[in-house]
Design an enzyme around this catalytic site. Structure first.
Site, mmCIF file in Angstrom:
data_model
loop_
_atom_site.group_PDB
_atom_site.id
_atom_site.type_symbol
_atom_site.label_atom_id
_atom_site.label_comp_id
_atom_site.label_asym_id
_atom_site.label_seq_id
_atom_site.Cartn_x
_atom_site.Cartn_y
_atom_site.Cartn_z
ATOM 1 N N ASP A 209 0.847 -1.189 0.000
ATOM 2 C CA ASP A 209 0.000 0.000 0.000
ATOM 3 C C ASP A 209 0.881 1.238 0.000
ATOM 4 O OD1 ASP A 209 -2.331 -1.414 0.094
ATOM 5 O OD2 ASP A 209 -2.436 -1.437 2.268
ATOM 6 N N ASP B 200 -3.816 -2.925 5.262
ATOM 7 C CA ASP B 200 -4.264 -2.465 6.570
ATOM 8 C C ASP B 200 -5.780 -2.398 6.688
ATOM 9 O OD1 ASP B 200 -4.770 -0.359 4.917
ATOM 10 O OD2 ASP B 200 -3.447 1.074 5.909
ATOM 11 N N ASP C 177 -8.640 -5.395 2.326
ATOM 12 C CA ASP C 177 -7.420 -6.086 1.901
ATOM 13 C C ASP C 177 -7.417 -7.570 2.281
ATOM 14 O OD1 ASP C 177 -6.138 -3.837 0.786
ATOM 15 O OD2 ASP C 177 -5.576 -3.132 2.773
#
Length: 1010
Positions: free
Chosen positions: A435, A733, A737
Site C-alpha cells: 500500500d 491495513d 485487503d
C-alpha cells in the site's frame, strides 16, 4: 382485532386517552398500507394486533419491535439506498420502528438491552475458533517427514526388540521417537504461544470505548455492549462501531478506505448520505448516529465471515522443497536397504556368512527353524538400520528450531509472526505488493512548500515575512478553519484535530509560523462563515479585529480557484503588488508544478471589508500565499526499496489514490525511475480489470504502480503474479485487503493502522507500520532459509558417511560397526545440538545482495553438494581405514578400535559444524565470537563426548582412550577444516575462471560485431 389490557375505564380522562391512542395508531397503519408495501415492517402475521394500555399505568411491559424486518433495515443501510429510505418514511420512521427516542436514546435497563440483543444480535464478530494446543500438535503431526520417521521408528522398535530384547532393542527406534517428540513439542508450543499472544493483543485493541445516549444521558460503554437502537455520539478520530444512520451533527466526513480502498473522505449528512458503515473512521466534524445493525449483520461482519470461511492453506516453498528432499532420501535409503537385505539373505542361504566362532550359519536341513528365524530377523534389522541412518530425522527439528528462534527475534524488530512457516516463505519472496498510505508514507499530511507571491520561502521563517502579511496569513490559517488546537499543561506538543488538510495547515501555522491560535481567536470576532463547498472548493469568513475594529474577508481553498479571485498579491516584505498577466501565468505554473509533485495546493486570499454582509465578496482579493501539502514518505523508505531491488525483489505499489499522486510517491520512494517507460509501468485499476486474462499475464511483470485500485484489483494482481510462478508478499491495513492477504504467499498487516480483519488474514503483523520493517522481515526470511541449508549440509554429511560405512560393513561382515547407543548419541548431536547451534546465526546485509530462491530451485545447491561430498568422502575413508586397519595401526583390541571409530566420527561432526556455518565463504570463523550460543553448544558437545567415552563405558559400550589416542582422534577430525578451505579455494578459482571465459566470449563477440 384489538387486544386490550385491564384498565380503569371509569375515568373520563383515561377513556379519552384510549380513544385518542387507538385512532392515532389506526391512522398511522392506514397511511403505511396505502402506498407500496413497507419493507421495514415484517408482514409475517395475517392480522394486526394493537395493544392499548393506559398512559397512567404504573407497569409498562416490554413490547416487541412491531415485528421489525431486520433484513430490510440491514440491507437499506448496507446498500446505501437513499431513495428507499425516503420512500419508507426517512430516518425518523426507522427511529420509531426501533423504539428509540432521538433525544434520550434507549432505556438503560438490563431488560431492554437484553431484549434488543436477543432480537437483533450482539455487537461481536465471528472469529476463527481459538485453536487448542492439541490442534497445533495434530497439524505438526501431519508433516510427511514426521510420518516417514514414525514408520521407521515402528520398524526399528519391532525388529530391534526381537533381536536384542526390550532392554537394549529400543535404542534405535527410541532415538527416532525422541527426535519426533522434540519436533512436535517445539513446533506446537511455539505456534500455540504465538496464537495466544495474538489473540490477547487483538482483544485488547478491539475493545474500544464509545459514547452512547441512554435515558437522556451520555455515557461511555464498550463497543461490544452496543445494541440496535442505541444512539452513538461520534467525533473526530472515532471508529464507527456498527452500521447505522446519521441523525444530526456538523461537517461530518468519514474515511471509508478500510472498506472500499478509496482514500477520498465521504460527506455524511441527513439530506443525501446518512449511511454510516461499521469499521470506518470519523476524520472531520461530529454527529450522532442511530445503530441499525450490529455484529455479523453489519458490512464489516459479513466481510469477516467470508474471510474466516476462506481458510485454505498452501505449502510454502520451503515445505515443498523439504517434502521433496525427504522423499528422495527415503527412496535412496530404501534402495540401499533392499540391496543389503538381498545380498545378506543370499549370503546366508548360500552358506557364505559365518557366526562369531567362524562356523557357517546355515547348514541346510541341519539348521533349526528358530535359528533361521533369528538370522532373518537380524538381517532385516540391519536393513532397517540402514533406512534409519539414511532418513534425516533431525531436519524437521532444525527447521522448527530455526523458525521459532527467528520468530522470537523478529518480535524485537517490530514484526509479530503469526505463522511459523511465513518466516522462511518471506525469504523466497520475489515481489512485494505494498500500500501507499501509512506504509510507504507517514499517513500524516504536512506542509512541505510555502510560496508568497512568486517567491518560495525555503526555510519558512516568520522573521523573513512582514508583520502585516504574517498577521493576515495567521488569520486565514487559524480562524478560517474547522480544526481545533488544544495546548495542555502536561504536554508541550499541541494537540491538533480536524481533517487531514486542516490539521496540516494548523500544524504548519503553529510550529512554523509561530501563530498563537488561542490569543488570535480571543482578539477577533467571526461575523460570518461560508463553509467549504465541494463545488467551489473553498471556505470563507468575515472577521473583525476587536482592538482595531478592522474587518477582513478571508478565503481559503484550491489554489487555482483562489487565484482566479485575486487582482494583486503580497510579497514577503509587505508590498501589495498588482498582478499582471505574466505574473498570473507564473503563479499558475508554480501551482501546476506543485501539483505534479503530488502536492495538494491551498491558497489564502484576503480583502478589507467596510460592512458586515450575509454574502462574502468573491472578486478583487489579494493573494497572501500558497502552501503545498502532502503525505510525505517515511524516513528510510527509499533506502529500503533500493535494498529490495538489490536483493532481486520487485516492489509494486497498489493504491486508491489518483495517478499523479501515485506517480509522485513512486518516484520519490524509488519504485519508479525517472527513465522508466510509464505507459507500461503504471496502470489504473479499471484498465487493469478490463484487460483480458492473456493481456494481464503478459503485462503483469512490467506494472509497478496501480492507481485508483479496488480490493478486487489487488486480489486479481496477486492471482496473476502467482500464475507466473512468483512468491508474493502483500501488505494491507484495511478490511478490504483481507482477500488479497489470504491469497498471497505471505500476508503482512499493519499493527497500528490495520483493522482486525486485516490482522486476522495476515501471517505477519508489522507492529510499527513501517516499510523498512518489511525489508527486515525479508532479511530474516533469507536468514532462516540460509540456516536451514547449513543444517542440511551438516546433517547430510553425517548421513552419507554413516550410510556408506554401514552399507560396506553390513555387506562385508553382516554387522553394524556402531552400537545402538552410539547411534543414538550421534543422532542427538546431529538433531538437537547441531540444529540449535546452526539455527541461531544472525542475519547480515550480505543476504540482501543475493537473488531470491526460485520455487523450482533445489534445496541443495551445487556448492552444498561439493561441500558435503568432500567432507563425507573424507569421513568414510578415515572410518573405513579404522574399521579394517585400526587394530594394527594403534595396536589395540576390537573394543578400543570401535571406540576410536565412534570418537573420531563424533569429533568430525564437531569440526564440520564450523564448516557448515559458512556455505560459500572461505573464512568459516568470521563472526563466530558474536554467536555465544554456538560456541556454548560446541563446548557442551565436546564435554558430553568425553563423558561418554571415559565414564559411561558400560552404557555406551566404549573403552577409555589414552592421551595419544585422543590426540589422534582430534588430529584426524581437525583435518576437516583444511579440506573445507581447499574446497572453497577451488570453487572460487572455478567461479573466477567461468567469469573470465564469459568476458572473453563477450569481447570476442564485440570484436566480431565491430
Amino acid at each position: 382485532m384489538f387486544l386490550t389490557k385491564a384498565i380503569d375505564a371509569g375515568k373520563p380522562c383515561s377513556r379519552l386517552q384510549i380513544v385518542f391512542r387507538a385512532i392515532y395508531f389506526i391512522t398511522s397503519l392506514s397511511k403505511k398500507s396505502a402506498g407500496k408495501k413497507n419493507l421495514l415492517i415484517s408482514s409475517n402475521n395475517p392480522y394486526i394486533a394493537i395493544d392499548i394500555e393506559s398512559i397512567t399505568s404504573e407497569h409498562h411491559d416490554a413490547e416487541p419491535f412491531l415485528h421489525a424486518d431486520k433484513k430490510a433495515i440491514t440491507d437499506l443501510v448496507r446498500e446505501k439506498n437513499f431513495d428507499s429510505l425516503v420512500h419508507y418514511g426517512g430516518v425518523k420512521e426507522v427511529v420509531k420502528i426501533l423504539e428509540t427516542d432521538m433525544n434520550n436514546g434507549i432505556n438503560n435497563n438490563s431488560d431492554d438491552i437484553k431484549k434488543r440483543s436477543d432480537e437483533f444480535g450482539s455487537n461481536t464478530y465471528q472469529k476463527a475458533a481459538s485453536r487448542s494446543f492439541i490442534s497445533f500438535l495434530v497439524e505438526a503431526f501431519k508433516d510427511p517427514t514426521i510420518i516417514i520417521l514414525l514408520v521407521c521408528a515402528a520398524l526399528s522398535l519391532g525388529f530391534g526388540m526381537k533381536q536384542h530384547g526390550p532392554k537394549e532393542g529400543w535404542y534405535d527406534g527410541g532415538s527416532i521417537v525422541v527426535a519426533v517428540v522434540l519436533v512436535l513439542a517445539v513446533s506446537a508450543i511455539s505456534n500455540f504461544k504465538q496464537s495466544q499472544q495474538f489473540s490477547k493483543l487483538s482483544e485488547e485493541s478491539s475493545n474500544i470505548q464509545v459514547e452512547v445516549v441512554r435515558d437522556g444521558r451520555r455515557q461511555p460503554t464498550s463497543i461490544f455492549n452496543i445494541v440496535v437502537g442505541d444512539i452513538v455520539c461520534l467525533k473526530i478520530g472515532d471508529q464507527v462501531p456498527a452500521d447505522g444512520l446519521f441523525l444530526n451533527g456538523h461537517s461530518m466526513k468519514i474515511d471509508e478506505s478500510s472498506m472500499t480502498g478509496e482514500s477520498d473522505l465521504v460527506d455524511i449528512n441527513e439530506m443525501q448520505n446518512p449511511f454510516l458503515i461499521s469499521g470506518t473512521k470519523v476524520k472531520d466534524g461530529y454527529g450522532r448516529m442511530l445503530v441499525t445493525s450490529v455484529g455479523m449483520n453489519t458490512t464489516w461482519g459479513q466481510m469477516m465471515g467470508c474471510i474466516i470461511n476462506n481458510n485454505k492453506k498452501e505449502q510454502t516453498p520451503l515445505e515443498q522443497r523439504l517434502t521433496k528432499l525427504t522423499t528422495s532420501i527415503g527412496k535412496i535409503g530404501l534402495f540401499v536397504a533392499a540391496v543389503v537385505l538381498i545380498v545378506l539373505i543370499i549370503r546366508y542361504f548360500t552358506g557364505t556368512s559365518k557366526d562369531e566362532s567362524g562356523h557357517r550359519e546355515f547348514i541346510g536341513s541341519k539348521t533349526k527353524a528358530n535359528d533361521i528365524m533369528n538370522s532373518i530377523v537380524r538381517i532385516i534389522a540391519a536393513a532397517v538400520t540402514i533406512i534409519v541412518v539414511a532418513i534425516p530425522e533431525g531436519l524437521p527439528l532444525a527447521v522448527t528450531l530455526t523458525l521459532a528462534y527467528s520468530m522470537k527475534r523478529m518480535m524485537a524488530d517490530h514484526a509479530m509472526v503469526r505463522e511459523l512457516a511465513a518466516c522462511e516463505a518471506m525469504g523466497s519472496a520475489t515481489i512485494i505488493c505494498t500500500d501507499k498510505t501509512g506504509t510507504l508514507t507517514l499517513n500524516k499530511m504536512q506542509v512541505t512548500q510555502f510560496w508568497i507571491g512568486q517567491q518560495r520561502m525555503e526555510e519558512k521563517k516568520p522573521s523573513e515575512i512582514s508583520s502585516n502579511v504574517l498577521e493576515l496569513i495567521a488569520e486565514g490559517a487559524a480562524l478560517n478553519t474547522t480544526g481545533e488546537v488544544h495546548i495542555s499543561a502536561s504536554s508541550p506538543v499541541p494537540e491538533i484535530s480536524g481533517s487531514p488538510t486542516e490539521s496540516a495547515i494548523l500544524s504548519w501555522a503553529v510550529s512554523d509560523m509561530e501563530v498563537h491560535v488561542d490569543s488570535l481567536r480571543k482578539s477577533h470576532e467571526i461575523l460570518h462563515v461560508e463553509a467549504f463547498n465541494s463545488d467551489k472548493k473553498r471556505s470563507g469568513i468575515l472577521v473583525r479585529n476587536i482592538q482595531t475594529d478592522a474587518m477582513y474577508i478571508h478565503w481559503k481553498g484550491a489554489a487555482e480557484m483562489i487565484l482566479s479571485m485575486c487582482k494583486s498579491y503580497y510579497v514577503h516584505d509587505g508590498v501589495n503588488k498588482a498582478m499582471n498577466d505574466e505574473e498570473r501565468k507564473h503563479i499558475e505554473n508554480v501551482i501546476i508544478q506543485m501539483a505534479s509533485n503530488s502536492l495538494r495546493c491551498i491558497a489564502f486570499a484576503c480583502k478589507e471589508s467596510a460592512e458586515c454582509t450575509d454574502k462574502l465578496e468573491e472578486t478583487g482579493f489579494t493573494l497572501l500565499g500558497i502552501v503545498g501539502i502532502k503525505d510525505p514518505c517515511r524516513p528510510g523508505v527509499k533506502e529500503a526499496v533500493e535494498s529490495c531491488k538489490r536483493a532481486g525483489v520487485q516492489i509494486k505499489m497498489i493504491t486508491g489514490d489518483n495517478m499523479f499522486t501515485a506517480k509522485a510517491i513512486a518516484l520519490e520512494c524509488g519504485i519508479l525511475d525517472a527513465d522508466d517507460y510509464l505507459d507500461d509501468a503504471m496502470v489504473d485499476g479499471e484498465t487493469f480489470r478490463n484487460y483480458s486474462h492473456e493481456e494481464r499475464l503478459s503485462m503483469i511483470e512490467r506494472i509497478r504502480v496501480m492507481a485508483r485500485s479496488s480490493p478486487f484489483d489487488k486480489l486479481l494482481m496477486v492471482q496473476c503474479l502467482k500464475l507466473k510462478g512468483h512468491v508474493i508478499a502483500v501488505t494491507g491495513d484495511g478490511t478490504n485487503d483481507g482477500p488479497a492477504l489470504k491469497e498471497a504467499d505471505i500476508g503482512l498487516s499493519m499493527g497500528i493502522q490495520g483493522t482486525e480483519v486485516a490482522k486476522e488474514c495476515s501471517d505477519i503483523v508489522i507492529m510499527d507500520d513501517n516499510f523498512s520493517t518489511v525489508v527486515t522481515v525479508l532479511k530474516w526470511g533469507r536468514c532462516v532459509y540460509n540456516n536451514i541449508q547449513k543444517f542440511i549440509q551438516f546433517q547430510l554429511t553425517v548421513n552419507i558417511a554413516a550410510l556408506v560405512i554401514n552399507f560396506i560393513a553390513a555387506l562385508s561382515s553382516g554387522d553394524i560397526p556402531l552400537t545402538a547407543v552410539q547411534l543414538l548419541w550421534v543422532n542427538l548431536i546431529m538433531d538437537t545440538l547441531g540444529a540449535l547451534a546452526l539455527a541461531t546465526e544472525q542475519p547480515t546485509n550480505e543476504l540482501l545482495k543475493k537473488k531470491p530462491v526460485d520455487r523450482a530451485e533445489s534445496l541443495i545447491s551445487k556448492t552444498m553438494w561439493r561441500n558435503l561430498i568432500s567432507q563425507a568422502l573424507y569421513q568414510v575413508t578415515v572410518l573405513l581405514v579404522l574399521q579394517f586397519k585400526g587394530s594394527s595401526i594403534f595396536h589395540v583390541n576390537k573394543k578400543v578400535k570401535d571406540t576410536l571409530i565412534f570418537n573420531t566420527f563424533v569429533l568430525c561432526q564437531v569440526f564440520n559444524e564450523f564448516n557448515a556455518r559458512q556455505l560459500e565463504k572461505k573464512n568459516i570463523f568470521k563472526g563466530v565470537t558474536k554467536n555465544k550460543l554456538f560456541l556454548g553448544i560446541v563446548g557442551i558437545t565436546v564435554v558430553l563426548q568425553v563423558i561418554m567415552v571415559e565414564f559411561l563405558k558400560k552404557f555406551a559400550n566404549t573403552e577409555r582412550l589414552n592421551v595419544e589416542q585422543w590426540a589422534a582422534c582430534i588430529g584426524v577430525a581437525a583435518l576437516s577444516w583444511p579440506i573445507g578451505e581447499y574446497t572453497s579455494e577451488k570453487r572460487a578459482y572455478e567461479n573466477a575462471k567461468t567469469k573470465n571465459e564469459h568476458a572473453d566470449r563477450g569481447m570476442t563477440q564485440m570484436v566480431y560485431n565491430f
